[in-house]
Design a protein around this motif. Sequence first.
Motif, PDB file in Angstrom:
ATOM      1  N   LEU A   1      -9.841   8.168  10.148  1.00  0.00           N
ATOM      2  CA  LEU A   1      -9.533   8.480  11.541  1.00  0.00           C
ATOM      3  C   LEU A   1      -8.086   8.170  11.897  1.00  0.00           C
ATOM      4  CD1 LEU A   1     -12.756   7.255  13.334  1.00  0.00           C
ATOM      5  CD2 LEU A   1     -11.833   9.555  13.418  1.00  0.00           C
ATOM      6  N   ALA A   2      -7.383   7.513  10.984  1.00  0.00           N
ATOM      7  CA  ALA A   2      -5.977   7.194  11.205  1.00  0.00           C
ATOM      8  C   ALA A   2      -5.294   7.134   9.846  1.00  0.00           C
ATOM      9  CB  ALA A   2      -5.821   5.865  11.945  1.00  0.00           C
ATOM     10  N   GLU A   3      -3.971   7.168   9.867  1.00  0.00           N
ATOM     11  CA  GLU A   3      -3.217   7.047   8.624  1.00  0.00           C
ATOM     12  C   GLU A   3      -2.070   6.077   8.834  1.00  0.00           C
ATOM     13  OE1 GLU A   3      -1.693  10.882   7.619  1.00  0.00           O
ATOM     14  OE2 GLU A   3      -0.421  11.046   9.392  1.00  0.00           O
ATOM     15  N   ARG A   4      -1.745   5.325   7.785  1.00  0.00           N
ATOM     16  CA  ARG A   4      -0.668   4.353   7.866  1.00  0.00           C
ATOM     17  C   ARG A   4       0.594   4.940   7.256  1.00  0.00           C
ATOM     18  NH1 ARG A   4      -0.924  -0.692   9.200  1.00  0.00           N
ATOM     19  NH2 ARG A   4      -3.189  -0.783   8.920  1.00  0.00           N
ATOM     20  N   VAL A   5       1.658   4.929   8.030  1.00  0.00           N
ATOM     21  CA  VAL A   5       2.951   5.430   7.574  1.00  0.00           C
ATOM     22  C   VAL A   5       3.835   4.226   7.266  1.00  0.00           C
ATOM     23  CG1 VAL A   5       4.965   6.834   8.144  1.00  0.00           C
ATOM     24  CG2 VAL A   5       2.704   7.475   9.037  1.00  0.00           C
ATOM     25  N   PRO A   6       4.299   4.075   6.030  1.00  0.00           N
ATOM     26  CA  PRO A   6       5.104   2.906   5.663  1.00  0.00           C
ATOM     27  C   PRO A   6       6.284   2.685   6.606  1.00  0.00           C
ATOM     28  CG  PRO A   6       4.535   4.182   3.712  1.00  0.00           C
ATOM     29  CD  PRO A   6       4.088   4.987   4.891  1.00  0.00           C
ATOM     30  N   TYR A   7       6.425   1.452   7.038  1.00  0.00           N
ATOM     31  CA  TYR A   7       7.535   0.993   7.887  1.00  0.00           C
ATOM     32  C   TYR A   7       7.514   1.582   9.310  1.00  0.00           C
ATOM     33  CZ  TYR A   7       9.182  -0.068   3.194  1.00  0.00           C
ATOM     34  OH  TYR A   7       9.266  -0.506   1.900  1.00  0.00           O
TER      35      TYR A   7
ATOM     36  N   MET B   1     -13.384   9.549  -0.680  1.00  0.00           N
ATOM     37  CA  MET B   1     -11.958   9.829  -0.539  1.00  0.00           C
ATOM     38  C   MET B   1     -11.736  11.202   0.093  1.00  0.00           C
ATOM     39  SD  MET B   1     -10.558   8.440  -4.232  1.00  0.00           S
ATOM     40  CE  MET B   1      -8.966   9.234  -3.959  1.00  0.00           C
ATOM     41  N   VAL B   2     -12.502  12.183  -0.345  1.00  0.00           N
ATOM     42  CA  VAL B   2     -12.361  13.536   0.190  1.00  0.00           C
ATOM     43  C   VAL B   2     -12.810  13.597   1.646  1.00  0.00           C
ATOM     44  CG1 VAL B   2     -13.230  15.899   0.004  1.00  0.00           C
ATOM     45  CG2 VAL B   2     -12.559  14.657  -2.055  1.00  0.00           C
ATOM     46  N   SER B   3     -13.919  12.932   1.947  1.00  0.00           N
ATOM     47  CA  SER B   3     -14.441  12.975   3.319  1.00  0.00           C
ATOM     48  C   SER B   3     -13.475  12.325   4.293  1.00  0.00           C
ATOM     49  CB  SER B   3     -15.816  12.310   3.401  1.00  0.00           C
ATOM     50  OG  SER B   3     -15.725  10.917   3.156  1.00  0.00           O
ATOM     51  N   ASN B   4     -12.689  11.349   3.816  1.00  0.00           N
ATOM     52  CA  ASN B   4     -11.689  10.721   4.676  1.00  0.00           C
ATOM     53  C   ASN B   4     -10.606  11.698   5.105  1.00  0.00           C
ATOM     54  OD1 ASN B   4     -12.933   8.235   4.609  1.00  0.00           O
ATOM     55  ND2 ASN B   4     -11.636   7.403   2.998  1.00  0.00           N
ATOM     56  N   LYS B   5     -10.422  12.752   4.329  1.00  0.00           N
ATOM     57  CA  LYS B   5      -9.395  13.742   4.637  1.00  0.00           C
ATOM     58  C   LYS B   5      -9.928  14.926   5.439  1.00  0.00           C
ATOM     59  CE  LYS B   5      -6.028  11.707   2.429  1.00  0.00           C
ATOM     60  NZ  LYS B   5      -4.850  11.191   3.162  1.00  0.00           N
ATOM     61  N   PHE B   6     -11.259  14.998   5.559  1.00  0.00           N
ATOM     62  CA  PHE B   6     -11.835  16.138   6.281  1.00  0.00           C
ATOM     63  C   PHE B   6     -11.792  15.857   7.785  1.00  0.00           C
ATOM     64  CE2 PHE B   6     -15.179  18.812   8.029  1.00  0.00           C
ATOM     65  CZ  PHE B   6     -14.897  20.021   7.405  1.00  0.00           C
ATOM     66  N   PRO B   7     -11.261  16.794   8.577  1.00  0.00           N
ATOM     67  CA  PRO B   7     -11.025  16.514  10.007  1.00  0.00           C
ATOM     68  C   PRO B   7     -12.244  16.738  10.897  1.00  0.00           C
ATOM     69  CG  PRO B   7     -10.231  18.695   9.499  1.00  0.00           C
ATOM     70  CD  PRO B   7     -10.756  18.129   8.200  1.00  0.00           C
ATOM     71  N   ASP B   8     -13.397  16.147  10.502  1.00  0.00           N
ATOM     72  CA  ASP B   8     -14.582  16.370  11.342  1.00  0.00           C
ATOM     73  C   ASP B   8     -14.420  15.734  12.713  1.00  0.00           C
ATOM     74  OD1 ASP B   8     -16.868  13.916   9.879  1.00  0.00           O
ATOM     75  OD2 ASP B   8     -14.758  13.800  10.374  1.00  0.00           O
TER      76      ASP B   8
END
Length: 254
Positions: free
Chosen positions: A71-77, A165-172
């Motif tokens: 549901l979120a992603e971490r962008v370094p720095y 891992m794949v389901s984490n990328k699916f934009p449900d």
Amino acid sequence: MPEGSALPVDEGSVVRKKSLREEVFDLLHQRIVEGKYLPGDWLRQEEISTQTGVSQTPVREALDLLVSVGLAERVPYRGVRVPEPTTDEIIDAYTLRLTLETIAAHLAATNISPVQLSLLAEIVEQTQALVSLEDMSRLRQLNRRFHLELAAASGNPQLSKLYEMVSNKFPDWRLYEYMFRHPELLETSLGREYEEHRLIVEALAARDPERAAGQTLIHIHNLAHELVEFLNVSQTTLAERETQVTQMLTVHIE
């Protein structure tokens, strides 16, 4: 607000007694589904801590949990933000999910344990009554659990990990967010989702691999219609990629 007290109810949502990390997670989850946080929006730890009156430690843990479930992603720095997947990334996630989940269901019909089967049936039963806007956050979590438990029931831990891992990328979550903005779609879409899940469990209970795989393929295939209608994904491109995948599978959409 005292550290041990519950978070404020967010526009009618009900917060169950959980850890602060889980309460913050549920609140942020609901805001994402409702579209209060849009793709690309930053989830600022200090800002959320100030808004909720909760210290930064459980907020940070909640953000980590959001990242872990896609549901979120971490962008370094830079920090944590709501994902903004490209069309190609959405299609890649869809075709991989179509492949992996169909295979998982085929294997699960043979390998699923009575406890796993009972759990899947229980999850489906819980979702039947969740048909309102206020239910969307809870429904999304149960839906995700259903599919992860289905993958786990395959009896192949590596397949299960890869599927997660794949389901984490699916934009449900974006599909749910669209329905939140178009509540007239809720009854039809959620009713179909419940029925498709029920048929998958029924096939698993019958220990019928072909039927379980076929029902799962149909269920994931129907998500393609929502990707096209809700997220403006190219139907032509999606169909082309899907055809390449389904030709490799032992079951086909009629």
